[in-house]
Write an enzyme that holds these catalytic residues in place. Structure first.
Site, mmCIF file in Angstrom:
data_model
loop_
_atom_site.group_PDB
_atom_site.id
_atom_site.type_symbol
_atom_site.label_atom_id
_atom_site.label_comp_id
_atom_site.label_asym_id
_atom_site.label_seq_id
_atom_site.Cartn_x
_atom_site.Cartn_y
_atom_site.Cartn_z
ATOM 1 N N SER A 13 0.499 -1.371 0.146
ATOM 2 C CA SER A 13 0.395 -0.056 -0.188
ATOM 3 C C SER A 13 1.320 1.472 -0.185
ATOM 4 C CB SER A 13 -1.005 -0.357 1.112
ATOM 5 O OG SER A 13 -1.477 1.451 1.583
ATOM 6 N N TYR A 41 -2.262 -1.382 10.484
ATOM 7 C CA TYR A 41 -2.100 -0.937 9.394
ATOM 8 C C TYR A 41 -0.906 -0.519 8.213
ATOM 9 C CZ TYR A 41 -3.425 -0.958 4.331
ATOM 10 O OH TYR A 41 -3.769 -1.332 2.733
#
Length: 300
Positions: A172, A185
């Site tokens: 990501s 995350y």
């Protein structure tokens, strides 16, 4: 001083390689064939994993699909079969190391040696540190990072033996820059990007350059995992757009894929711009989404 002098001697190479990279931008990259390759995709029961499976099915790869959701994986498998691919679906919990290892043994016995591994399974909790429960933090790292170690340890030896294969890490932009209320995350995705980079260098050191590596780093994707995301960088990405970039990157053996592509420039700026300017820039980018806040100040 000696290091500085040696570095200056490398300046001609820097100029040559920079020009080479510039020229390559205008030359279409050759796309490799994946027909007949055994492709294993984790988290294939929905979203990016599902659409990636469809693309490999169109290219006549043999698919091995893993997901914890039995209904989701069966739907993906059915569509891949309709597209003409040979498919093997397994219900696997990627947060469980032993489940990964036992499922890997089944795949080797029932299907064969995996030659393309797409580590796509992931979880995300949108909350601050105090609202993120300990088991949620543990699961974030188990799925987003540790699973990459277990799947790679299971399937990489056969690739190294033949000096042929591809390890794909779905990470990501949060693996390069941080966002408030995605602490677990972001931390896990930084680790995933580090895994990709370290594995790439390790394969080179072991002279197994026939085993390729690719890392995908997209912005927010419209998959429903993060509620109401927005940013001034542009609209939320559609899964199809991200998968198109991922497939192009795999087939042309790109090491790092940013979606949108201009995000790579922002990552460079973050490393060279003054800290106070970066704080203003982040305010302008204005990343927002629904999040649970557990911290309460004395005034609340």
């Amino acid at each position: 001083m000696k290091f500085l002098l040696n570095s200056l001697l490398l300046l001609p190479l820097l100029i040559i390689f920079s020009l080479e990279s510039l020229v390559k931008l205008f030359i279409p990259k050759k796309r490799k064939s994946v027909t007949g390759e055994i492709v294993l995709i984790t988290g294939a029961g929905h979203g990016i994993g599902r659409l990636t499976a469809y693309e490999f099915a169109k290219l006549k790869s043999k698919l091995v699909l893993w997901d914890i959701n039995k209904h989701g994986i069966e739907e993906t498998a059915a569509e891949c079969k309709r597209l003409g691919a040979r498919v093997h679906a397994y219900v696997v919990d990627c947060s469980n190391r032993e489940d990964i290892y036992s499922s890997a043994k089944k795949v080797k016995a029932e299907v064969g040696d995996v030659s393309i591994l797409v580590n796509n399974a992931g979880v995300v909790y949108t909350s601050d540190l105090f609202a993120t429960q300990d088991p949620q933090i543990e699961k974030t790292f188990e799925v987003n990072v540790l699973a990459h170690f277990w799947t790679t340890k299971a399937f990489l030896p056969a690739m190294m033996e033949s000096n042929h294969g591809h390890i794909v890490t779905v990470a990501s932009l949060a693996g390069h820059t941080v966002v408030p209320f995605l602490l677990a995350y972001c931390s896990s995705k930084f680790a995933a990007v580090g895994f990709h980079k370290a594995l790439t260098d390790e394969l080179a050191a072991l002279k197994r350059t026939g085993v390729k590596t690719t890392c995908l780093c997209p912005n927010f994707i419209n998959t429903g995992f993060i509620k109401n995301p927005s940013t001034s960088l542009g609209p939320t990405l559609e899964p199809e757009q991200v998968v198109n970039s991922l497939m192009d990157g795999i087939l042309t053996e790109q090491k790092m894929i940013f979606v949108p592509s201009f995000a790579s420039f922002l990552m460079v700026l973050e490393r060279v711009l003054p800290e106070r300017f970066l704080a203003v820039l982040k305010q302008k980018i204005n990343v927002r989404f629904d999040a649970v806040i557990g911290y309460k100040s004395k005034g609340q």
